[in-house]
Design a protein around this motif. Structure first.
Motif, PDB file in Angstrom:
ATOM      1  N   TYR A  15      77.610 -81.444  41.683  1.00  0.00           N
ATOM      2  CA  TYR A  15      76.544 -82.116  42.443  1.00  0.00           C
ATOM      3  C   TYR A  15      75.253 -82.228  41.629  1.00  0.00           C
ATOM      4  CZ  TYR A  15      76.338 -77.120  43.850  1.00  0.00           C
ATOM      5  OH  TYR A  15      76.351 -75.735  43.864  1.00  0.00           O
ATOM      6  N   GLU A  50      68.747 -77.257  44.864  1.00  0.00           N
ATOM      7  CA  GLU A  50      67.986 -77.166  43.596  1.00  0.00           C
ATOM      8  C   GLU A  50      66.622 -76.508  43.820  1.00  0.00           C
ATOM      9  OE1 GLU A  50      67.310 -80.906  41.478  1.00  0.00           O
ATOM     10  OE2 GLU A  50      68.615 -80.202  39.881  1.00  0.00           O
ATOM     11  N   SER A  60      73.169 -80.185  39.919  1.00  0.00           N
ATOM     12  CA  SER A  60      71.999 -79.367  40.215  1.00  0.00           C
ATOM     13  C   SER A  60      71.662 -78.553  38.977  1.00  0.00           C
ATOM     14  CB  SER A  60      72.306 -78.444  41.393  1.00  0.00           C
ATOM     15  OG  SER A  60      71.196 -77.637  41.662  1.00  0.00           O
ATOM     16  N   SER A  61      70.438 -78.720  38.475  1.00  0.00           N
ATOM     17  CA  SER A  61      70.053 -78.051  37.236  1.00  0.00           C
ATOM     18  C   SER A  61      69.386 -76.716  37.527  1.00  0.00           C
ATOM     19  CB  SER A  61      69.103 -78.942  36.445  1.00  0.00           C
ATOM     20  OG  SER A  61      69.712 -80.186  36.214  1.00  0.00           O
ATOM     21  N   HIS A  65      74.472 -70.355  47.484  1.00  0.00           N
ATOM     22  CA  HIS A  65      75.103 -71.680  47.480  1.00  0.00           C
ATOM     23  C   HIS A  65      74.120 -72.755  47.953  1.00  0.00           C
ATOM     24  CE1 HIS A  65      78.763 -74.300  48.770  1.00  0.00           C
ATOM     25  NE2 HIS A  65      78.235 -74.696  47.641  1.00  0.00           N
ATOM     26  N   ALA A 118      77.655 -71.282  39.986  1.00  0.00           N
ATOM     27  CA  ALA A 118      77.168 -71.979  38.782  1.00  0.00           C
ATOM     28  C   ALA A 118      78.197 -73.023  38.330  1.00  0.00           C
ATOM     29  CB  ALA A 118      76.901 -70.975  37.662  1.00  0.00           C
ATOM     30  N   ALA A 163      71.314 -73.342  45.425  1.00  0.00           N
ATOM     31  CA  ALA A 163      71.785 -74.120  44.269  1.00  0.00           C
ATOM     32  C   ALA A 163      71.934 -75.593  44.649  1.00  0.00           C
ATOM     33  CB  ALA A 163      73.113 -73.565  43.769  1.00  0.00           C
ATOM     34  N   ARG A 164      72.547 -75.858  45.783  1.00  0.00           N
ATOM     35  CA  ARG A 164      72.752 -77.247  46.209  1.00  0.00           C
ATOM     36  C   ARG A 164      71.427 -77.966  46.420  1.00  0.00           C
ATOM     37  NH1 ARG A 164      77.828 -79.290  47.823  1.00  0.00           N
ATOM     38  NH2 ARG A 164      76.613 -81.046  48.532  1.00  0.00           N
ATOM     39  N   ASP A 215      66.087 -71.250  40.019  1.00  0.00           N
ATOM     40  CA  ASP A 215      67.123 -70.372  39.469  1.00  0.00           C
ATOM     41  C   ASP A 215      67.355 -69.229  40.452  1.00  0.00           C
ATOM     42  OD1 ASP A 215      67.334 -71.948  37.234  1.00  0.00           O
ATOM     43  OD2 ASP A 215      65.876 -70.782  36.077  1.00  0.00           O
ATOM     44  N   SER A 231      79.992 -74.706  40.110  1.00  0.00           N
ATOM     45  CA  SER A 231      80.024 -75.858  41.028  1.00  0.00           C
ATOM     46  C   SER A 231      78.848 -76.807  40.792  1.00  0.00           C
ATOM     47  CB  SER A 231      80.018 -75.382  42.489  1.00  0.00           C
ATOM     48  OG  SER A 231      78.719 -74.970  42.898  1.00  0.00           O
ATOM     49  N   THR A 232      77.807 -76.358  40.070  1.00  0.00           N
ATOM     50  CA  THR A 232      76.592 -77.181  39.961  1.00  0.00           C
ATOM     51  C   THR A 232      76.805 -78.510  39.232  1.00  0.00           C
ATOM     52  OG1 THR A 232      75.873 -75.858  38.051  1.00  0.00           O
ATOM     53  CG2 THR A 232      74.944 -75.256  40.188  1.00  0.00           C
TER      54      THR A 232
END
Ligand code: TXD
Length: 319
Positions: free
Chosen positions: A54, A26, A56-57, A20, A48, A23-24, A29, A50-51
């Motif tokens: 916010y 960034e 996040s790619s 988490h 995924a 991902a937040r 992967d 949740s991205t």
């Protein structure tokens, strides 16, 4: 530049939290790996989804197969079992050593160029075993405990003094256990070393001793409250700060279980020391000057880690 790849080996409470945060922020992967089927896939998909909220790619995937971690830049290892109330970290040794063997072999085959951060307990022995099983260079394998223990120490100091955590620099060295060494003389609040804080009346010596003791037992305090497992938010944040220092070549100096080659009088084992983490992994160990008292506590801690390593060698003849 291609995105970085972060493999989380173990997708339980800390693994999921790591995914988490990664991902937040960034960071890259994320592949969650676990032996439990569906768990890493489910957590990966949930995060995924949740991205977009916010922006996040990054991609998140789950895997039950080590091929999933192929080419990872960073591996963060939490696979194994955590403590339940009444257990010490050392009680986990037998089970988690076998897990480190499987994980080490998986990393050796599929992610030999990764920077590996071990979190699994008993930490100082598990990171040693993981390096042995993976065969990766010592500077690319490190253990996370000191950032967490020091963060707990800093939080308790902030709570007591009312000074922002941003202006507190706390250090704990040695092994991640009851023998850890909170560095009272080297820790500062608003720039003041802790003994001066006591001299100036911010807190009594007894209160400071209480904070040191609570820091040593910080993990157990959470286990007793949660009842079903151990801490995960603060451990995950701590490991992410180390991964970031590597990925962004920040060269932060943090307390980490690093492989010592004579530093602090320690040779050939992993123990908590101030480590500079940059693009080459652990690039340097910063040697604090220790007084006789601190040396004694540190040696005590090293003896405890050596005891655990001997126990590992007793269980697995290949070590
Ligand atoms: O400061 C520190 N280093 C620590 C360490 C602070 C807190 C907790 N610390 C230790 O982290 C704790 O004592 C455990 O040894 C690990 C992981 O703790 P977590 O709370 O995340 O444990 P979980 O939720 O039980 O997750 C462990 C996962 C779980 O999903 C298992 O299915 C998986 O590990 N597991 C495995 N994954 C891959 N491969 C193997 N062999 C395997 N065995 C179990």
């Amino acid at each position: 530049m291609a995105r970085k790849k972060i493999a989380l080996i173990g997708s339980g409470m800390i693994g999921g939290t790591l995914a988490h945060i990664a991902a937040r922020e960034e960071l890259g992967d994320v592949v969650l790996f676990d032996i439990a089927e569906g768990l890493p896939q489910g957590k990966g998909l949930d995060i995924a989804e949740s991205t977009p909220v916010y922006n996040s790619s990054v991609d998140l995937k789950g895997a039950n197969d080590y091929e999933g971690i192929a080419g990872a830049d960073v591996c963060i290892v939490t696979a194994g079992v955590p403590r339940k109330p009444g257990m010490s970290r050392d009680d986990l040794l037998g089970i988690n050593l076998k897990v480190m063997k499987a994980v080490g072999e998986g990393i050796k085959t599929h992610a030999p160029n990764a920077f590996v951060i071990c979190i699994t307990n008993p930490l100082d022995a598990m990171v040693w075993a993981l390096q042995q099983f993976s065969g990766l260079p010592h500077n690319k394998v490190v253990g996370m405990a000191g950032v967490l223990d020091s963060s707990r120490f800093a939080y308790f100091l902030s709570e007591k003094t009312g000074v922002s955590v941003a202006d507190i620099h706390a250090w704990t060295l040695g092994g991640h256990g009851d023998t850890m060494v909170p560095m009272v003389r080297h820790s500062t609040v608003g720039g003041l070393p802790l003994p001066q804080l006591v001299a100036q009346g911010w807190m009594t010596q007894e209160e400071l001793d209480g904070i040191v003791d609570r820091t040593r037992k910080g993990g157990g305090e959470i286990v007793a409250l949660l009842k079903t497992g151990s801490a995960y938010y603060a451990p995950a944040e701590s490991a992410i700060s180390m991964a970031k220092s590597y990925l962004k070549d920040q060269k932060r100096v943090v307390p980490a279980a690093a492989y010592c080659k004579g530093q602090f009088g320690v040779d050939g084992i992993y123990v908590g020391v101030p480590a500079l983490i940059g693009a080459d992994g652990v690039e340097k160990i910063v040697e604090f000057d220790l007084n006789d008292d601190e040396k004694g506590m540190f040696q005590n801690s090293v003896d405890a880690v050596n005891g655990l390593i001997d126990a590992c060698k007793g269980i697995d003849g290949s070590l």
